[in-house]
Design an enzyme around this catalytic site. Structure first.
Site, mmCIF file in Angstrom:
data_model
loop_
_atom_site.group_PDB
_atom_site.id
_atom_site.type_symbol
_atom_site.label_atom_id
_atom_site.label_comp_id
_atom_site.label_asym_id
_atom_site.label_seq_id
_atom_site.Cartn_x
_atom_site.Cartn_y
_atom_site.Cartn_z
ATOM 1 N N HIS A 157 0.837 -1.216 0.000
ATOM 2 C CA HIS A 157 0.000 0.000 0.000
ATOM 3 C C HIS A 157 0.870 1.264 0.000
ATOM 4 O O HIS A 157 0.409 2.321 0.424
ATOM 5 C CB HIS A 157 -0.944 0.040 1.209
ATOM 6 C CG HIS A 157 -1.685 -1.232 1.447
ATOM 7 N ND1 HIS A 157 -2.953 -1.472 0.960
ATOM 8 C CD2 HIS A 157 -1.318 -2.379 2.087
ATOM 9 C CE1 HIS A 157 -3.344 -2.683 1.318
ATOM 10 N NE2 HIS A 157 -2.358 -3.266 1.991
ATOM 11 N N SER A 278 15.230 22.184 -15.303
ATOM 12 C CA SER A 278 14.040 23.008 -15.496
ATOM 13 C C SER A 278 14.475 24.349 -16.053
ATOM 14 O O SER A 278 15.541 24.856 -15.706
ATOM 15 C CB SER A 278 13.327 23.211 -14.155
ATOM 16 O OG SER A 278 12.521 24.372 -14.198
ATOM 17 N N LYS A 284 16.240 21.979 -10.086
ATOM 18 C CA LYS A 284 15.536 20.765 -10.490
ATOM 19 C C LYS A 284 16.414 19.743 -11.212
ATOM 20 O O LYS A 284 17.269 20.088 -12.007
ATOM 21 C CB LYS A 284 14.348 21.128 -11.414
ATOM 22 C CG LYS A 284 13.193 21.792 -10.715
ATOM 23 C CD LYS A 284 12.564 20.955 -9.605
ATOM 24 C CE LYS A 284 11.637 19.895 -10.158
ATOM 25 N NZ LYS A 284 10.414 20.451 -10.721
ATOM 26 N N GLU A 291 9.631 9.095 -16.484
ATOM 27 C CA GLU A 291 8.223 9.457 -16.679
ATOM 28 C C GLU A 291 7.734 8.989 -18.053
ATOM 29 O O GLU A 291 6.617 8.489 -18.198
ATOM 30 C CB GLU A 291 8.043 10.962 -16.542
ATOM 31 C CG GLU A 291 8.295 11.452 -15.124
ATOM 32 C CD GLU A 291 8.461 12.961 -15.084
ATOM 33 O OE1 GLU A 291 7.451 13.661 -15.003
ATOM 34 O OE2 GLU A 291 9.612 13.437 -15.161
#
Ligand code: ARG
Length: 461
Positions: A157, A278, A284, A291
């Site tokens: 979970h 970024s 970043k 992704e």
């Protein structure tokens, strides 16, 4: 004017829209190598059984070799009016060698031709994807060996459950990928029958030798039923199914990478080579490759649904609908190829922060199960009772704001007076992991053994 291949029956040519919706050359040109290989095998067979002369066969071979060179050199001009790769090559052959070229299509149809070409293409794709899969498995097993004793929190979970090792976690993906490789190998076996010689749908009256063409093209045998052979695309569907499951696995790995390298987790660091910055936030380090690997499953599974839907309800035998089989297969192959390469690159390069992983492996009362097991083993409590006692001790630790291993013995004895000092020997992350020696469990000994076994197995392939 009318089409050169079937103009006899037609007074005028197709409308521009007819031509456009009908043409597949823009994508099926990818089949050119397979188409030439199929034609060479067919011509050699026709000559052997005496349907065409040896001279014609030699001319066809020369002509096709020349065409292969033209396509390779990018001097071949593909013509949409000639619809597909099969007619583009055949028309060019007749242009180059005349009469002999026009004999090539004897005892053959584009229906068995395209079914053969496409099987050859998918077979090559299976081999390519399988090779990449083995490479990713090797990278995962190599890193697993390196991180065989690196503790991390194991989750259910996405809540801290029990300590595991990072190596064990990486090996879980090796298992998934090995099943994917098995599915591909299995699909390849069923795929490896040759449709050539089924002709349009009914077979042919020419004395062809289908065993010869099948063997020349590396197939195990000819397909058994001509109607089935020209209308079957199961091989493509099986391939896309295997790819879809694999892409799902890779999306899970990618998602874990995204989570692990987020600042609140900070379990791993991706290399600069697999990270982007970024344009506004200078700090970043974005895991874009992960992704996208997480997202590519959309294309791959979409391709499977696309082809399943195309094939659904088609009456036997060939129907033009089936021309829509190629783009999904090409797209899924491109997506999985890139995704496998990106995952391989990320896995090879990533660095684990063992200190931070260890810290979280011990938080969240992750050794509560070890405490319950100790109560069963040493105090002979039934497991359900031990579970309840442990729950009360965890509640006490939580109320006091300490980890289980920092709770004083006296506090535990308030819950069960029989508990002794010995309990602390099972409450550390290291003890918990080392005790999980059951087959398939997370102990460092197991992980080292399994990683080494995988590496040996993969080297043998
Ligand atoms: N371009 C067609 C395809 O990809 C080739 C087969 C055409 N056959 C036919 N009977 N029109 O399916």
């Amino acid at each position: 004017g009318a089409n050169v291949q079937w103009g006899g029956r037609f007074a005028s040519g197709p409308s521009a829209i007819m031509r456009e919706i009908n043409a597949s050359i823009s994508f099926d040109k990818a089949l050119w190598r397979q188409d030439i290989a199929g034609s060479l095998a067919h011509a050699a067979m026709l000559a052997k059984v005496g349907v065409i002369s040896a001279e014609d066969e030699a001319a066809i071979r020369d002509g096709l070799d020349g065409i292969a060179k033209e396509i390779e050199a990018e001097t071949f001009s593909f013509d949409e009016a000639l619809e597909d790769i099969h007619m583009n090559i055949e028309a060019r052959l007749s242009e180059r060698i005349g009469e002999a070229g026009k004999r090539l299509h004897t005892a053959r149809s584009r229906n068995d031709q395209v079914a053969t070409d496409f099987r050859l293409w998918v077979r090559d794709a299976i081999d390519g994807v399988s090779g990449q899969t083995a490479s990713l498995m090797r990278s995962l097993a190599t890193r697993a060996l390196e991180y065989a004793d690196t503790a991390m929190p194991g989750f259910t979970h996405l809540q801290t459950a029990q300590p595991v090792t990072f190596g064990h976690h990486l090996l879980a993906y090796v298992e998934m990928l090995s099943r994917d490789a098995g599915r591909l190998a299995d699909a390849r076996k069923r795929l490896n029958e040759c449709p050539l010689g089924s002709a349009a749908l009914a077979g042919t009256s020419f004395p062809i030798d289908r065993r010869m063409t099948a063997a020349t093209l590396g197939f195990d045998r000819p397909t058994a039923n001509s109607l089935d052979a020209v209308s079957d695309r199961d091989f493509a569907l099986e391939y896309l199914s295997a790819l879809s499951i694999m892409a799902m696995h890779l999306s899970r790995l990618a998602e874990e990478i995204v989570i692990w390298c987020s600042a609140p987790f900070g379990f791993i660091r991706l290399s600069d080579a697999f990270t982007t910055g970024s344009s506004i936030m200078p700090q970043k380090r974005n895991p874009d490759a992960a992704e996208l690997a997480r997202a590519k499953v959309g294309r791959v599974a979409g391709s499977l649904i696309s082809l399943l839907t195309v094939m659904k309800g088609l009456p036997l035998a060939y129907a033009k609908d089936m021309q829509e089989d190629k783009v999904p297969v090409f797209e899924a192959t491109e997506a999985i190829t890139l995704t496998l390469a990106a995952c391989d690159g990320m896995i090879r390069d990533l660095l684990a922060d063992a200190g931070r992983m260890r810290q979280f492996a011990g938080s969240g009362f992750s050794t509560a199960t070890d405490l319950a097991d100790w109560l069963v083993r040493v105090l002979k409590l039934p497991f359900r009772t031990a579970h309840h006692v442990t729950g009360r001790i965890v509640a006490r630790a939580e109320a006091d704001g300490v980890d289980l291993s920092d709770l004083p013995l006296s506090a535990m004895q308030e819950v069960d007076p029989q508990i002794t000092e010995d309990v602390f020997s099972v409450l550390t992350v290291e003890a918990s992991i080392a005790s999980r020696t059951s087959e398939g469990g997370t102990s460092g000994v197991n992980v080292r053994q399994q990683a080494a076994a995988w590496l040996t197995r993969l080297d043998g392939e």
